[in-house]
Motif scaffolding. Structure first.
Motif, PDB file in Angstrom:
ATOM      1  N   UNK A  30      34.798  25.603  18.801  1.00 15.99           N
ATOM      2  CA  UNK A  30      35.511  25.694  20.061  1.00 15.99           C
ATOM      3  C   UNK A  30      36.955  25.277  19.837  1.00 15.99           C
ATOM      4  N   UNK A  31      37.788  25.469  20.855  1.00 16.42           N
ATOM      5  CA  UNK A  31      39.203  25.136  20.765  1.00 16.42           C
ATOM      6  C   UNK A  31      39.546  24.197  21.911  1.00 16.42           C
ATOM      7  N   UNK A  32      40.254  23.124  21.591  1.00 18.52           N
ATOM      8  CA  UNK A  32      40.712  22.193  22.616  1.00 18.52           C
ATOM      9  C   UNK A  32      41.902  22.776  23.365  1.00 18.52           C
ATOM     10  N   UNK A  33      42.274  22.132  24.458  1.00 16.24           N
ATOM     11  CA  UNK A  33      43.411  22.596  25.235  1.00 16.24           C
ATOM     12  C   UNK A  33      44.707  22.530  24.418  1.00 16.24           C
ATOM     13  N   UNK A  41      28.113  20.619  14.013  1.00 16.05           N
ATOM     14  CA  UNK A  41      26.821  21.043  13.482  1.00 16.05           C
ATOM     15  C   UNK A  41      25.739  20.501  14.403  1.00 16.05           C
ATOM     16  N   UNK A  42      24.956  21.394  14.990  1.00 13.52           N
ATOM     17  CA  UNK A  42      23.830  21.001  15.835  1.00 13.52           C
ATOM     18  C   UNK A  42      22.548  21.164  15.031  1.00 13.52           C
ATOM     19  N   UNK A  43      21.720  20.126  15.028  1.00 13.59           N
ATOM     20  CA  UNK A  43      20.417  20.171  14.369  1.00 13.59           C
ATOM     21  C   UNK A  43      19.371  19.928  15.455  1.00 13.59           C
ATOM     22  N   UNK A  52      18.313  16.578  17.214  1.00  9.77           N
ATOM     23  CA  UNK A  52      18.134  15.525  16.217  1.00  9.77           C
ATOM     24  C   UNK A  52      19.487  14.943  15.836  1.00  9.77           C
ATOM     25  N   UNK A  53      20.505  15.813  15.769  1.00 14.51           N
ATOM     26  CA  UNK A  53      21.848  15.342  15.416  1.00 14.51           C
ATOM     27  C   UNK A  53      22.884  16.356  15.878  1.00 14.51           C
ATOM     28  N   UNK A  54      24.049  15.839  16.197  1.00  9.58           N
ATOM     29  CA  UNK A  54      25.231  16.649  16.439  1.00  9.58           C
ATOM     30  C   UNK A  54      26.344  15.949  15.696  1.00  9.58           C
ATOM     31  N   UNK A  55      26.960  16.652  14.761  1.00  7.45           N
ATOM     32  CA  UNK A  55      27.929  16.013  13.896  1.00  7.45           C
ATOM     33  C   UNK A  55      29.090  16.965  13.629  1.00  7.45           C
ATOM     34  N   UNK A  56      30.283  16.407  13.473  1.00  9.11           N
ATOM     35  CA  UNK A  56      31.436  17.224  13.122  1.00  9.11           C
ATOM     36  C   UNK A  56      31.258  17.795  11.731  1.00  9.11           C
ATOM     37  N   UNK A  57      31.774  18.973  11.501  1.00  9.88           N
ATOM     38  CA  UNK A  57      31.588  19.680  10.238  1.00  9.88           C
ATOM     39  C   UNK A  57      32.169  18.919   9.059  1.00  9.88           C
ATOM     40  N   UNK A  58      33.204  18.097   9.297  1.00  9.10           N
ATOM     41  CA  UNK A  58      33.822  17.406   8.178  1.00  9.10           C
ATOM     42  C   UNK A  58      33.106  16.113   7.818  1.00  9.10           C
TER      43      UNK A  58
END
Length: 79
Positions: A30-33, A41-43, A52-58
């Motif tokens: 997604x893009x911020x304003x 990353x959604x698991x 189970x987890x939501x984490x930034x790609x980096x």
């Protein structure tokens, strides 16, 4: 003239009866304003659709393995 591809056979996904059998992974972008892009990353555990987890790609996203949810038998990715 373009060559047509044959129709793909769609197999329905099987929902497991127990937790930690199959987890699905998917990146969401997604893009911020402020025009900065970010990816998450959604698991998801497929048996009960719990995130189970939501984490930034980096971040080290797969460090969740062996955490409070245990480990799945299989991973599958969402197209």
């Amino acid at each position: 003239m373009r060559k047509r591809l044959p129709a793909r056979v769609k197999n329905p996904l099987v929902t497991p009866d127990q937790e930690n059998v199959t987890w699905s992974m998917d990146f969401v972008t997604d893009v911020l304003q402020s025009n900065r892009k970010f990816r998450v990353l959604n698991v998801i555990d497929d048996s009960d659709r719990v995130a189970v987890a939501q984490d930034f790609a980096e971040s080290p996203a797969l460090s969740i393995l062996g955490g409070p949810f245990g480990s799945p038998t299989f991973f599958q990715t969402v197209d």
